[in-house]
Write an enzyme that holds these catalytic residues in place. Structure first.
Site, mmCIF file in Angstrom:
data_model
loop_
_atom_site.group_PDB
_atom_site.id
_atom_site.type_symbol
_atom_site.label_atom_id
_atom_site.label_comp_id
_atom_site.label_asym_id
_atom_site.label_seq_id
_atom_site.Cartn_x
_atom_site.Cartn_y
_atom_site.Cartn_z
ATOM 1 C CB SER A 67 -0.863 -0.018 1.271
ATOM 2 O OG SER A 67 -1.443 1.246 1.489
ATOM 3 C CE1 TYR B 16 -4.253 -2.325 4.994
ATOM 4 C CE2 TYR B 16 -3.237 -0.195 4.556
ATOM 5 C CZ TYR B 16 -3.850 -1.344 4.095
ATOM 6 O OH TYR B 16 -4.057 -1.519 2.745
#
Ligand code: NDP
Length: 254
Positions: free
Chosen positions: A159, A172
């Protein structure tokens, strides 16, 4: 290697993935579902892995209805799975196919959007287990069966927040930084040794449940759909990416 622009516009032949066995985690929803369908459409036999069997069954039905090669379903919960479960998976794939040509490590969870100072320990443990440790354990167990393919591609999912730190993305973001590091480390170890290549893909902002959870006020109509970002996935899982190793590739340019 193709340029970033060429990768996001990549169009393989209709039988690009013919005869390939590809294992997809998180295949029941979002990007994983679109990837499983795109791989099947390109001729692959896809193993649909995930935790919600009803969703996997829907994807199964969709693939069969499209007259693609019959997929398989492999229920697995990455939060609870232990190394021996991944060993069992490796044995099952070996017995059924004798090799594995593609592994798309797509499943993931968002966790909390909150300052690290307030981050809950139980959420931290869950996110790190699913997004990082399980990814390592599964890949390690499947490596021998991947090595039996003469052209195997492992694709982790990263990401943008795993490349540049950003406030309130918590475990995350840190798990995705770990994925970037794992890909670089593992790719360097397999480089020039066998036929396995290891890369990461960054989907970019894509209209899924996870994106809606992260940005509840956003209009999803302004985002790419999972289907629109499939060119990079097809490129990485197919033969045109032979020799590409240790890269972190964007599936879209914002
Ligand atoms: P979704 O939430 O739509 O899908 C995530 C998938 O992972 C679901 O199929 C889910 O299963 C599965 N999953 C979650 N936890 C587990 C578990 N414990 N065991 C097995 N499977 C599990 O997310 P996306 O499709 O958006 O995300 C896919 C990947 O892309 C993730 O790694 C995410 O971090 C990454 N990503 C996404 C972006 C985006 O904008 N969408 C941007 C950057 C990266 P179930 O259906 O049962 O819930």
């Amino acid at each position: 290697m193709l340029t970033e622009q060429q990768i996001i516009q990549y169009q393989g032949s209709t039988d690009l993935l013919k005869d390939r066995i590809i294992f997809v985690t998180g295949a029941g929803d979002g990007i994983g579902k679109a990837a499983a369908c795109a791989f099947a459409q390109a001729g692959a036999t896809v193993v649909l892995a995930g935790r919600t069997v009803a969703k996997l069954e829907q994807v199964y039905d969709q693939i069969v209805a499209a007259n693609c090669t019959q997929p398989l379903i492999y229920p697995i919960d990455l939060e609870g799975a232990k190394p021996e479960d991944y060993e069992q998976l490796a044995v099952a794939l070996d017995e059924q196919f004798g090799r594995l040509d593609g592994l798309l490590l797509n499943a993931g969870v968002l966790g909390q959007r909150t300052p690290l100072s307030n981050y809950r320990q139980d959420v931290w443990d869950k996110v790190m287990q699913i997004n990082m440790t399980a990814q390592f354990q599964m890949t390690q167990a499947l490596m021998p069966v991947l090595e039996k393919s003469n052209d195997a591609s492992v694709v982790f999912t990263t990401s943008s927040v795993g490349r540049q730190g950003r406030a309130f993305w918590g475990a995350y973001a840190i798990s995705k930084f770990a994925i970037e590091g794992m890909v670089q480390t593992w790719a360097a170890e397999v480089d020039g040794v066998g036929s396995v290549r290891i890369n990461a893909i960054n989907p970019g902002a894509t209209s899924t449940n996870m994106r809606a959870q992260a940005y509840p006020a956003e209009n999803p109509d302004h985002l790419k759909t999972p289907e629109q970002i499939m060119p990079a996935y097809l490129f990485l899982l197919g033969p045109d990416s032979v020799g590409v190793n240790g890269q972190s590739i964007n599936a879209q340019i914002r």
